[in-house]
Design a protein around this motif. Sequence first.
Motif, mmCIF file in Angstrom:
data_model
loop_
_atom_site.group_PDB
_atom_site.id
_atom_site.type_symbol
_atom_site.label_atom_id
_atom_site.label_comp_id
_atom_site.label_asym_id
_atom_site.label_seq_id
_atom_site.Cartn_x
_atom_site.Cartn_y
_atom_site.Cartn_z
ATOM 1 N N PRO A 286 0.794 -1.234 0.000
ATOM 2 C CA PRO A 286 0.000 0.000 0.000
ATOM 3 C C PRO A 286 0.832 1.293 0.000
ATOM 4 O O PRO A 286 0.282 2.369 0.187
ATOM 5 N N LEU A 287 2.149 1.181 -0.204
ATOM 6 C CA LEU A 287 2.984 2.376 -0.352
ATOM 7 C C LEU A 287 2.774 2.931 -1.761
ATOM 8 O O LEU A 287 2.741 2.172 -2.732
ATOM 9 N N ARG A 288 2.638 4.236 -1.863
ATOM 10 C CA ARG A 288 2.424 4.851 -3.172
ATOM 11 C C ARG A 288 3.753 5.042 -3.894
ATOM 12 O O ARG A 288 4.731 5.518 -3.305
ATOM 13 N N TYR A 289 3.781 4.671 -5.185
ATOM 14 C CA TYR A 289 4.955 4.927 -6.011
ATOM 15 C C TYR A 289 4.898 6.393 -6.446
ATOM 16 O O TYR A 289 3.966 6.811 -7.128
ATOM 17 N N CYS A 290 5.879 7.183 -6.042
ATOM 18 C CA CYS A 290 5.801 8.641 -6.217
ATOM 19 C C CYS A 290 6.632 9.188 -7.372
ATOM 20 O O CYS A 290 6.639 10.395 -7.608
ATOM 21 N N ASN A 291 7.367 8.328 -8.087
ATOM 22 C CA ASN A 291 8.077 8.786 -9.274
ATOM 23 C C ASN A 291 7.156 8.738 -10.486
ATOM 24 O O ASN A 291 6.038 8.220 -10.426
ATOM 25 N N ASP A 292 7.655 9.236 -11.597
ATOM 26 C CA ASP A 292 6.917 9.183 -12.851
ATOM 27 C C ASP A 292 6.972 7.753 -13.398
ATOM 28 O O ASP A 292 7.939 7.023 -13.158
#
Length: 573
Positions: A286-292
């Motif tokens: 449930p960690l959000r991937y924050c890169n493009d």
Amino acid sequence: MEEEAEPPHEKHCDEELQSPTVLPWDRFSNWIHCCCVVTFDLELGQAMELIYPSHIKLTDKEKMNICYLSFPDSNSGCMGDTQFHFRIRQCPGRKAAVKAHNSYNRDCPVTLQSETAFYYGFVYFRQTKDRSIRRGYFQKSVVLISKLPFVALFSQLVSIVAPEYFDNGEPSLEAACHDIDQWPTPVPGDTLNLPIMGTVIQVRIPCRSDKVTGSTQKAPGTHTIPAHTILPSLHEVDIYSAFQSILPHVQLLWELVLIGEPVVVMAASPSVTSACVQALVNMIAPLRYCNDFRPYFTIHDSEFKEFTTRTQAPPPVILGVTNPFFAKTLQHWPHIIRIGEMGGFGSSPKALNKLKKAASLKTLDSKPGVYTQFKTFLSKDKMILKRLMKGATLKRPVEAQNAILRRHFLEMTQSFMIPLERYMASLMPLQRNISPHKGPPRLRPFDADEFLHTVEHSGPQLTSGIKGDWEGLYRRFFKCPNFEGWYYQRQREVNQKLQVLHMDALSNSNLTEWIEDKEEVEIVDLILRIKEKLKFASNNHTVVQGESVERLQKHLATIVQALPDDLQTVIKT
């Protein structure tokens, strides 16, 4: 009879229809920005034939990117029907976010939040031989553009809408859009029946408060009964099939995604690249991937130069590419995944685990594998591979293999994040130190070294059997946007909780007694503080108790009445 009972959301939909505040296409924009039809023009190449609803505006750059991304690469020879999805940057200075998305974002899991700066495109491409056309082929795509990452839902939706359009033309697209314009608002926690062209898609919108188990969704497939499709997931993709040819290296990939390394996925079809890139992004949930990330990327993209330049290190982005030109252009990238056709389990470890010489990556015919010199921080978990290999031998259903792999990733991510969550909780001030007569307490700043001192005794080894350099993995994680995104989100949530606790302390105290010996300036300061709390309560009504608000409103009225008339007038204006 049970069939005639009106579901709550349908009732809500009817109420919305009667409301003068709901304009045509308001509910449509809650789900989809627009539908596009892209065709092949002999003089122009890929061209925008239609945008529906017609009042929707796209910039020339957005149109160009959508057009080029809506067809598989010419070298891939995709005959028949092909489905995939892409993600593009929205041009700056455009219309603000959809109003309904603000409340949706507040309550949905962070991994499913509406994108403010990006559009997703869900493509259904058809290529068939047609002698009546000068080029000899019918080539056209129907594309749904949305700001919501509902990959499973919108892939299902476009598979219903596009064939109808190819058979019946623009009226069927109009009918589909009018159906979507009747859909209720996406509210986290609700199970919705979404009518579309004579069928119904049933799906549940996940909520942030849902317990994450990894086994609630059996698979991203569909279960169909006559005129009714039940989607077990709004957003999940088939990660087992996406990684099937590189399964021995999924743990390495999990580390690369976690620490935000640049990765390129090369395959022959955009269906394969988009599934694999989405699977990579989802593997740290449930960690959000924050890169493009770009599930499908072409040489015509407006950001092509930015992503392929050799004058600086590759940007922290995950790219999915099909054009053989990229095998040469991106061979300097540190991590390259080559995906074969979906099929056989794994390949030989020698082909998978070693960075080949540049020459061996100049074509997309290179062996499937992970080409990298990255040394993992953690030891390989051989049990998960044995379990999946046994499942493949026993012909275990893909849904079950999928659930096993998703559960494995979830447990790894949770083992990694639990110590961080525990440390974050330790930064909160004690509740007994929250005073109604002082400002709200603040969270202590995050100290990476202080946290790392806790890893030896209360780190991931308490919940994970995987050994390795967890401390080194945390140090790399602290330098990437995934950590910044998580920390910012948790900081917001904790500060919000402190505000609520401070508000409760203020509402429960005897303020009438407190103001008896106070100067007017102190009383006015208290009034302003209460007003600030009431404003916070109206903006965060889902986390604030109504009783606290009522008590504060009574306190405010009593305190204002105790002031001189002239000051009361000033306060009330």
